[in-house]
Design a protein around this motif. Sequence first.
Motif, PDB file in Angstrom:
ATOM      1  N   PHE A  69       0.801  -1.220   0.000  1.00 15.91           N
ATOM      2  CA  PHE A  69       0.000   0.000   0.000  1.00 15.91           C
ATOM      3  C   PHE A  69       0.834   1.270   0.000  1.00 15.91           C
ATOM      4  O   PHE A  69       0.399   2.288  -0.509  1.00 15.91           O
ATOM      5  CB  PHE A  69      -0.935   0.008   1.218  1.00 15.91           C
ATOM      6  CG  PHE A  69      -2.198  -0.772   0.999  1.00 15.91           C
ATOM      7  CD1 PHE A  69      -3.403  -0.125   0.782  1.00 15.91           C
ATOM      8  CD2 PHE A  69      -2.188  -2.163   0.988  1.00 15.91           C
ATOM      9  CE1 PHE A  69      -4.574  -0.843   0.567  1.00 15.91           C
ATOM     10  CE2 PHE A  69      -3.354  -2.882   0.782  1.00 15.91           C
ATOM     11  CZ  PHE A  69      -4.544  -2.216   0.559  1.00 15.91           C
ATOM     12  N   ILE A  70       2.009   1.250   0.589  1.00 22.54           N
ATOM     13  CA  ILE A  70       2.777   2.475   0.769  1.00 22.54           C
ATOM     14  C   ILE A  70       4.093   2.429   0.005  1.00 22.54           C
ATOM     15  O   ILE A  70       4.457   3.376  -0.692  1.00 22.54           O
ATOM     16  CB  ILE A  70       3.049   2.741   2.263  1.00 22.54           C
ATOM     17  CG1 ILE A  70       1.725   2.873   3.037  1.00 22.54           C
ATOM     18  CG2 ILE A  70       3.914   3.987   2.449  1.00 22.54           C
ATOM     19  CD1 ILE A  70       0.848   4.035   2.598  1.00 22.54           C
ATOM     20  N   LYS A  71       4.805   1.335   0.122  1.00 18.02           N
ATOM     21  CA  LYS A  71       6.138   1.256  -0.460  1.00 18.02           C
ATOM     22  C   LYS A  71       6.058   1.429  -1.971  1.00 18.02           C
ATOM     23  O   LYS A  71       5.256   0.789  -2.636  1.00 18.02           O
ATOM     24  CB  LYS A  71       6.796  -0.075  -0.097  1.00 18.02           C
ATOM     25  CG  LYS A  71       7.120  -0.158   1.388  1.00 18.02           C
ATOM     26  CD  LYS A  71       7.390  -1.575   1.847  1.00 18.02           C
ATOM     27  CE  LYS A  71       7.590  -1.615   3.359  1.00 18.02           C
ATOM     28  NZ  LYS A  71       7.593  -2.964   3.906  1.00 18.02           N
ATOM     29  N   GLY A  72       6.900   2.272  -2.485  1.00 18.28           N
ATOM     30  CA  GLY A  72       6.840   2.602  -3.902  1.00 18.28           C
ATOM     31  C   GLY A  72       7.814   1.810  -4.737  1.00 18.28           C
ATOM     32  O   GLY A  72       7.935   0.598  -4.599  1.00 18.28           O
ATOM     33  N   GLY A  73       8.555   2.507  -5.592  1.00 20.88           N
ATOM     34  CA  GLY A  73       9.361   1.840  -6.603  1.00 20.88           C
ATOM     35  C   GLY A  73      10.678   1.281  -6.126  1.00 20.88           C
ATOM     36  O   GLY A  73      11.388   0.640  -6.893  1.00 20.88           O
ATOM     37  N   LEU A 133      -1.345 -10.826   1.636  1.00 24.78           N
ATOM     38  CA  LEU A 133      -0.645  -9.896   2.514  1.00 24.78           C
ATOM     39  C   LEU A 133      -0.942  -8.465   2.073  1.00 24.78           C
ATOM     40  O   LEU A 133      -0.673  -8.102   0.918  1.00 24.78           O
ATOM     41  CB  LEU A 133       0.869 -10.165   2.464  1.00 24.78           C
ATOM     42  CG  LEU A 133       1.798  -9.088   3.044  1.00 24.78           C
ATOM     43  CD1 LEU A 133       1.442  -8.760   4.489  1.00 24.78           C
ATOM     44  CD2 LEU A 133       3.249  -9.531   2.915  1.00 24.78           C
ATOM     45  N   LEU A 134      -1.497  -7.677   2.967  1.00 22.06           N
ATOM     46  CA  LEU A 134      -1.767  -6.268   2.720  1.00 22.06           C
ATOM     47  C   LEU A 134      -0.699  -5.467   3.472  1.00 22.06           C
ATOM     48  O   LEU A 134      -0.871  -5.084   4.640  1.00 22.06           O
ATOM     49  CB  LEU A 134      -3.177  -5.901   3.179  1.00 22.06           C
ATOM     50  CG  LEU A 134      -4.305  -6.798   2.641  1.00 22.06           C
ATOM     51  CD1 LEU A 134      -5.657  -6.310   3.129  1.00 22.06           C
ATOM     52  CD2 LEU A 134      -4.267  -6.878   1.122  1.00 22.06           C
ATOM     53  N   ASP A 135       0.417  -5.254   2.794  1.00 20.81           N
ATOM     54  CA  ASP A 135       1.595  -4.683   3.435  1.00 20.81           C
ATOM     55  C   ASP A 135       1.433  -3.177   3.625  1.00 20.81           C
ATOM     56  O   ASP A 135       1.183  -2.452   2.668  1.00 20.81           O
ATOM     57  CB  ASP A 135       2.829  -4.988   2.576  1.00 20.81           C
ATOM     58  CG  ASP A 135       4.126  -4.694   3.288  1.00 20.81           C
ATOM     59  OD1 ASP A 135       4.174  -4.855   4.527  1.00 20.81           O
ATOM     60  OD2 ASP A 135       5.107  -4.318   2.613  1.00 20.81           O
ATOM     61  N   GLU A 136       1.578  -2.727   4.877  1.00 23.45           N
ATOM     62  CA  GLU A 136       1.480  -1.314   5.261  1.00 23.45           C
ATOM     63  C   GLU A 136       0.070  -0.729   5.095  1.00 23.45           C
ATOM     64  O   GLU A 136      -0.098   0.488   5.040  1.00 23.45           O
ATOM     65  CB  GLU A 136       2.493  -0.457   4.482  1.00 23.45           C
ATOM     66  CG  GLU A 136       3.930  -0.914   4.628  1.00 23.45           C
ATOM     67  CD  GLU A 136       4.567  -0.596   5.982  1.00 23.45           C
ATOM     68  OE1 GLU A 136       3.818  -0.234   6.915  1.00 23.45           O
ATOM     69  OE2 GLU A 136       5.791  -0.701   6.105  1.00 23.45           O
ATOM     70  N   ILE A 137      -0.949  -1.574   5.030  1.00 22.51           N
ATOM     71  CA  ILE A 137      -2.311  -1.038   4.951  1.00 22.51           C
ATOM     72  C   ILE A 137      -2.662  -0.238   6.196  1.00 22.51           C
ATOM     73  O   ILE A 137      -3.453   0.704   6.144  1.00 22.51           O
ATOM     74  CB  ILE A 137      -3.353  -2.155   4.708  1.00 22.51           C
ATOM     75  CG1 ILE A 137      -4.727  -1.520   4.391  1.00 22.51           C
ATOM     76  CG2 ILE A 137      -3.427  -3.121   5.891  1.00 22.51           C
ATOM     77  CD1 ILE A 137      -5.794  -2.527   4.037  1.00 22.51           C
ATOM     78  N   ASN A 138      -2.057  -0.591   7.340  1.00 23.48           N
ATOM     79  CA  ASN A 138      -2.368   0.147   8.562  1.00 23.48           C
ATOM     80  C   ASN A 138      -1.969   1.623   8.470  1.00 23.48           C
ATOM     81  O   ASN A 138      -2.569   2.476   9.131  1.00 23.48           O
ATOM     82  CB  ASN A 138      -1.680  -0.497   9.775  1.00 23.48           C
ATOM     83  CG  ASN A 138      -2.293  -1.826  10.136  1.00 23.48           C
ATOM     84  OD1 ASN A 138      -3.424  -2.118   9.779  1.00 23.48           O
ATOM     85  ND2 ASN A 138      -1.536  -2.658  10.827  1.00 23.48           N
TER      86      ASN A 138
END
Length: 205
Positions: A69-73, A133-138
């Motif tokens: 959700f947050i981590k980009g390229g 896995l919903l990574d960094e959804i929080n």
Amino acid sequence: MTETPDDDARHNAKMAKKKAARDKIMATKTAEKGLVIVHTGKGKGKSSAAFGMIFRCIAHEMPCAVVQFIKGGMSTGERDLILAHFSDACRFHTMGEGFTWETQDRARDKEMAHSAWEQAKALIRDPEIRMVLLDEINIALRYDYLDVDEVVRFLRDEKPATTHVVLTGRNAKDALIEAADLVTEMELVKHPFRSGVKAQAGVEF
């Protein structure tokens, strides 16, 4: 201290008693279900632990998926490894454009979070996928890019019964913690960042 045969005997008796008690408890644990799992807290290791479960799924030939959700390229070891060697077993979607303090564009961050959530819902609904896995959804929930009540309602009402969903990121909202089956809070005791050590390959990414 020198141990005696009596010490060994007492230890063996103690362990036998502990095993009998544990076997009795384990015999009552027969149910299986898809879990909602939350990794939160200020300590390091939330995503790392979640990716450990993703690799377990891959090893067990259980189809799985990741939505970041947050981590980009930026390149990460987990993503590079999965895309290079396990893309048939794990669908990987990097939907964010970086941390919020880097993008400095709330409207764009919110739009990307909604796109990631739509992708996540499609993957969770897929009956062939066993873990998502919903990574960094929080983080997205913390900044109200997503409605936590909507996320909880979807997980409660639409998640297939045998699908595991893992949600990571610090500051998990109370409603999500209440709805989850398994919650782990990573506690920060000591971190090299405070001593001037930057994030390093193999440890942070």
